[in-house]
Design a protein around this motif. Structure first.
Motif, PDB file in Angstrom:
ATOM      1  N   ASN A  63      -9.717 -41.666 -26.857  1.00  0.00           N
ATOM      2  CA  ASN A  63      -9.764 -40.473 -26.011  1.00  0.00           C
ATOM      3  C   ASN A  63     -10.568 -39.406 -26.738  1.00  0.00           C
ATOM      4  O   ASN A  63     -10.362 -39.174 -27.931  1.00  0.00           O
ATOM      5  CB  ASN A  63      -8.359 -39.928 -25.743  1.00  0.00           C
ATOM      6  N   GLY A  64     -11.496 -38.820 -26.010  1.00  0.00           N
ATOM      7  CA  GLY A  64     -12.292 -37.736 -26.601  1.00  0.00           C
ATOM      8  C   GLY A  64     -13.474 -38.202 -27.440  1.00  0.00           C
ATOM      9  O   GLY A  64     -14.163 -37.377 -28.050  1.00  0.00           O
ATOM     10  N   LYS A 120     -17.081 -40.941 -24.248  1.00  0.00           N
ATOM     11  CA  LYS A 120     -17.453 -41.980 -23.278  1.00  0.00           C
ATOM     12  C   LYS A 120     -17.924 -41.369 -21.953  1.00  0.00           C
ATOM     13  O   LYS A 120     -18.978 -41.732 -21.441  1.00  0.00           O
ATOM     14  CB  LYS A 120     -16.260 -42.929 -23.023  1.00  0.00           C
ATOM     15  N   SER A 121     -17.116 -40.441 -21.430  1.00  0.00           N
ATOM     16  CA  SER A 121     -17.491 -39.848 -20.139  1.00  0.00           C
ATOM     17  C   SER A 121     -18.773 -39.035 -20.275  1.00  0.00           C
ATOM     18  O   SER A 121     -19.614 -39.029 -19.362  1.00  0.00           O
ATOM     19  CB  SER A 121     -16.370 -38.956 -19.602  1.00  0.00           C
ATOM     20  N   THR A 122     -18.928 -38.376 -21.412  1.00  0.00           N
ATOM     21  CA  THR A 122     -20.155 -37.597 -21.647  1.00  0.00           C
ATOM     22  C   THR A 122     -21.365 -38.526 -21.584  1.00  0.00           C
ATOM     23  O   THR A 122     -22.365 -38.217 -20.914  1.00  0.00           O
ATOM     24  CB  THR A 122     -20.068 -36.897 -23.024  1.00  0.00           C
TER      25      THR A 122
HETATM   26  N1  LIG Z   1     -17.911 -29.631 -20.436  1.00  0.00           N
HETATM   27  C1  LIG Z   1     -17.425 -29.664 -21.691  1.00  0.00           C
HETATM   28  N2  LIG Z   1     -17.457 -28.566 -22.470  1.00  0.00           N
HETATM   29  C2  LIG Z   1     -17.015 -28.580 -23.742  1.00  0.00           C
HETATM   30  N3  LIG Z   1     -16.506 -29.674 -24.346  1.00  0.00           N
HETATM   31  C3  LIG Z   1     -16.456 -30.803 -23.623  1.00  0.00           C
HETATM   32  C4  LIG Z   1     -16.905 -30.859 -22.267  1.00  0.00           C
HETATM   33  N4  LIG Z   1     -16.738 -32.116 -21.812  1.00  0.00           N
HETATM   34  C5  LIG Z   1     -16.196 -32.818 -22.828  1.00  0.00           C
HETATM   35  N5  LIG Z   1     -16.027 -32.033 -23.917  1.00  0.00           N
HETATM   36  C6  LIG Z   1     -15.498 -32.466 -25.221  1.00  0.00           C
HETATM   37  O1  LIG Z   1     -16.320 -33.535 -25.693  1.00  0.00           O
HETATM   38  C7  LIG Z   1     -15.526 -34.555 -26.289  1.00  0.00           C
HETATM   39  C8  LIG Z   1     -15.755 -35.873 -25.579  1.00  0.00           C
HETATM   40  O2  LIG Z   1     -15.221 -35.801 -24.261  1.00  0.00           O
HETATM   41  P1  LIG Z   1     -15.357 -36.994 -23.223  1.00  0.00           P
HETATM   42  O3  LIG Z   1     -14.679 -36.597 -21.970  1.00  0.00           O
HETATM   43  O4  LIG Z   1     -16.775 -37.413 -23.142  1.00  0.00           O
HETATM   44  O5  LIG Z   1     -14.523 -38.139 -23.979  1.00  0.00           O
HETATM   45  P2  LIG Z   1     -13.911 -39.510 -23.447  1.00  0.00           P
HETATM   46  O6  LIG Z   1     -14.169 -40.523 -24.522  1.00  0.00           O
HETATM   47  O7  LIG Z   1     -14.433 -39.823 -22.089  1.00  0.00           O
HETATM   48  O8  LIG Z   1     -12.357 -39.170 -23.383  1.00  0.00           O
HETATM   49  P3  LIG Z   1     -11.137 -39.823 -22.501  1.00  0.00           P
HETATM   50  O9  LIG Z   1     -10.949 -41.225 -22.978  1.00  0.00           O
HETATM   51  O10 LIG Z   1      -9.985 -38.936 -22.863  1.00  0.00           O
HETATM   52  O11 LIG Z   1     -11.545 -39.711 -21.069  1.00  0.00           O
HETATM   53  C9  LIG Z   1     -14.084 -34.039 -26.256  1.00  0.00           C
HETATM   54  O12 LIG Z   1     -13.803 -33.422 -27.481  1.00  0.00           O
HETATM   55  C10 LIG Z   1     -14.088 -33.030 -25.132  1.00  0.00           C
HETATM   56  O13 LIG Z   1     -13.135 -32.032 -25.350  1.00  0.00           O
END
Ligand SMILES: Nc1ncnc2c1ncn2[C@@H]1O[C@H](COP(=O)(O)OP(=O)(O)OP(=O)(O)O)[C@@H](O)[C@H]1O
Length: 199
Positions: free
Chosen positions: A37-38, A41-43
């Motif tokens: 998590n975090g 991935k979504s980014t």
């Molecule tokens: N729009 C935003 N502004 C600032 N920080 C962000 C933004 N979107 C994501 N983050 C930060 O970037 C990091 C990666 O987030 P992301 O959502 O890409 O992770 P993830 O691997 O998809 O997480 P999860 O498994 O919880 O969905 C995290 O620390 C998050 O807080």
């Protein structure tokens, strides 16, 4: 080559999330990306989909992209049928082609009975079926799925894998992102996103 990422760098308020992500996907392959998590991935998915841009690096895409985001972007006040009509207009799909596709998706994912139901009256799993169907509507060459089976019951989970197998055979390149990948054998390759890079 369906997708090529070259040295993608992305930070939020100077905090780097993706540091040097490079990736190449070919037609007819299923690729997984796992990460805590975090981990970003979504980014990364949003950058590939063109939803947000990277600070540095290049994204090359060949063909239509279907994107199934983690949080379904649906309109609560309109029905399943109206969603199909709305997105078919956005994708420029002809009515006859649309009807065939919609029939197939409603049958395959078994939610025809909700065709005239408004989204705010659907269960989470059925919303996810619609979210996925919308990504599949225009028969994309690249399909990006962010936590696609969240909320699916067992039957739908199996149907999801049947569908991806067919898509792969038709030449679609599928990228699945999840914090949990159980079906490792189904994937051609699984990467781990850690400290901003793919391993
Ligand atoms: N729009 C935003 N502004 C600032 N920080 C962000 C933004 N979107 C994501 N983050 C930060 O970037 C990091 C990666 O987030 P992301 O959502 O890409 O992770 P993830 O691997 O998809 O997480 P999860 O498994 O919880 O969905 C995290 O620390 C998050 O807080």
């Amino acid at each position: 080559m369906i997708l090529k990422l070259e040295n993608i760098y992305k930070s939020y308020s100077k905090k780097p999330v993706l540091k040097e992500v490079s990736l190449q996907l070919e037609a007819g392959t299923l690729t997984g990306i796992v990460g805590e998590n975090g981990s970003g991935k979504s980014t990364l998915m949003r950058i590939i989909a063109g939803d947000i841009s990277a600070n540095r690096g290049k994204v090359h895409k060949n063909g239509k992209t279907g994107y199934c985001p983690q949080e379904a972007i649906l309109f609560p006040e309109i029905t399943v049928q109206e969603h199909f009509r709305y997105f078919s207009a956005a994708y420029n799909i002809e009515a006859e082609v649309l009807n065939v596709r919609v029939e197939e998706l409603l049958d395959h994912f078994n939610y025809r009975k909700y065709y005239n139901t408004r989204v705010n009256n659907l269960s989470g799993g059925t919303r996810q079926k619609l979210n996925l169907s919308i990504a599949l509507l225009h028969e994309p060459e690249l399909l990006i799925l962010d936590e696609p089976y969240n909320g699916f019951d067992w039957d739908t989970y199996l149907k999801f894998w049947d569908y991806t197998k067919d898509l792969k055979e038709k030449g679609c390149s599928i990228l699945v992102v999840s914090h949990l990948i159980n079906e490792k054998k189904k994937f051609d390759r699984i990467y781990k996103l850690e400290n901003g890079t793919l391993k």
